[in-house]
Write a protein that holds these residues in place. Structure first.
Motif, PDB file in Angstrom:
ATOM      1  N   ARG A 139       0.634  -1.123  -0.144  1.00  0.00           N
ATOM      2  CA  ARG A 139       0.187   0.123   0.126  1.00  0.00           C
ATOM      3  C   ARG A 139       0.845   1.287   0.122  1.00  0.00           C
ATOM      4  O   ARG A 139       2.023   1.141   1.059  1.00  0.00           O
ATOM      5  CB  ARG A 139      -0.504  -0.316   1.392  1.00  0.00           C
ATOM      6  N   HIS A 140       0.396   2.239  -1.067  1.00  0.00           N
ATOM      7  CA  HIS A 140       1.073   3.220  -1.580  1.00  0.00           C
ATOM      8  C   HIS A 140       1.253   4.390  -1.325  1.00  0.00           C
ATOM      9  O   HIS A 140      -0.524   4.322  -1.584  1.00  0.00           O
ATOM     10  CB  HIS A 140       2.179   2.922  -2.121  1.00  0.00           C
ATOM     11  N   ALA A 141       1.219   5.430  -1.127  1.00  0.00           N
ATOM     12  CA  ALA A 141       0.569   7.345  -1.304  1.00  0.00           C
ATOM     13  C   ALA A 141       1.444   7.511  -2.504  1.00  0.00           C
ATOM     14  O   ALA A 141       2.553   7.399  -2.053  1.00  0.00           O
ATOM     15  CB  ALA A 141       0.848   7.646  -0.111  1.00  0.00           C
ATOM     16  N   LEU A 142       0.517   8.303  -3.003  1.00  0.00           N
ATOM     17  CA  LEU A 142       1.333   9.173  -4.286  1.00  0.00           C
ATOM     18  C   LEU A 142       1.478  10.047  -4.004  1.00  0.00           C
ATOM     19  O   LEU A 142       0.191  11.069  -4.350  1.00  0.00           O
ATOM     20  CB  LEU A 142       0.896   8.200  -5.637  1.00  0.00           C
ATOM     21  N   TYR A 143       2.212  10.930  -4.546  1.00  0.00           N
ATOM     22  CA  TYR A 143       2.359  13.027  -5.379  1.00  0.00           C
ATOM     23  C   TYR A 143       2.838  13.010  -5.416  1.00  0.00           C
ATOM     24  O   TYR A 143       3.996  11.934  -6.494  1.00  0.00           O
ATOM     25  CB  TYR A 143       3.275  13.064  -3.768  1.00  0.00           C
ATOM     26  N   LEU A 144       3.172  14.019  -6.483  1.00  0.00           N
ATOM     27  CA  LEU A 144       3.518  14.758  -7.254  1.00  0.00           C
ATOM     28  C   LEU A 144       3.967  16.248  -6.736  1.00  0.00           C
ATOM     29  O   LEU A 144       3.613  17.005  -5.749  1.00  0.00           O
ATOM     30  CB  LEU A 144       2.193  15.160  -8.635  1.00  0.00           C
ATOM     31  N   ALA A 145       5.143  16.406  -6.774  1.00  0.00           N
ATOM     32  CA  ALA A 145       6.338  17.397  -6.153  1.00  0.00           C
ATOM     33  C   ALA A 145       7.290  17.428  -7.058  1.00  0.00           C
ATOM     34  O   ALA A 145       7.492  17.438  -7.185  1.00  0.00           O
ATOM     35  CB  ALA A 145       6.414  16.732  -4.639  1.00  0.00           C
ATOM     36  N   GLU A 146       7.844  18.984  -6.879  1.00  0.00           N
ATOM     37  CA  GLU A 146       9.322  19.789  -6.929  1.00  0.00           C
ATOM     38  C   GLU A 146      10.508  18.107  -6.020  1.00  0.00           C
ATOM     39  O   GLU A 146      11.778  18.220  -7.323  1.00  0.00           O
ATOM     40  CB  GLU A 146       9.652  21.100  -6.971  1.00  0.00           C
TER      41      GLU A 146
END
Length: 145
Positions: free
Chosen positions: A76-83
């Motif tokens: 189970r993973h959390a996904l993020y779009l970030a610099e």
């Protein structure tokens, strides 16, 4: 009607195709082709050592938003779009109230679709990136490896 060099450059930037964008830009800057010419006029034989250098230095300031995953528990993973990793970590802490022990850059998976059960729709991370108003952006959770 055939795509022009200008249209190819625009598409490469829009779709985050950094190597293509840098190669087209290089060909234009060196006077090998002009923006209004057909894209097919760009020769395959270019100085790719120089183009790779431009891409690695991010000369065109592309692909600044990356895709990160933070494992929550096995599979189970959390996904993020970030610099940056730090920005993704901060967003994770704000959402989950826990410090990320591990963070992985999976930007090479920007074109993978993410299915949203609530809406029954799927979108690629690249599409999510275009829709996001502010970064870092929480893209959701996935089950898997």
């Amino acid at each position: 009607m055939e795509q022009t060099v200008k249209e190819l450059l625009y598409d490469a930037i829009y779709y985050d195709e950094s190597l293509v964008a840098h190669a087209v830009y290089y060909a234009v800057q060196k006077g090998i082709v002009h923006l209004d010419e057909p894209a097919s006029r760009i020769p395959k034989e270019l100085d790719y050592t120089e183009i790779f250098k431009m891409r690695d230095e991010n000369y065109l300031q592309m692909c600044t938003i990356k895709l990160f995953t933070i494992p929550l528990e096995p599979k189970r993973h959390a996904l993020y779009l970030a610099e940056t990793e730090d920005a993704a970590r901060a967003k994770h802490h704000k959402i989950y109230g826990q410090l990320a022990q591990r963070i992985i850059d999976i930007s090479h998976r920007m074109d993978y679709p993410l299915f949203y059960e609530e809406t029954g729709l799927s979108k690629t991370f690249r599409e999510l990136k275009r829709e996001a108003v502010k970064f870092p952006y929480y893209a959701g959770e996935v089950l898997g490896r």
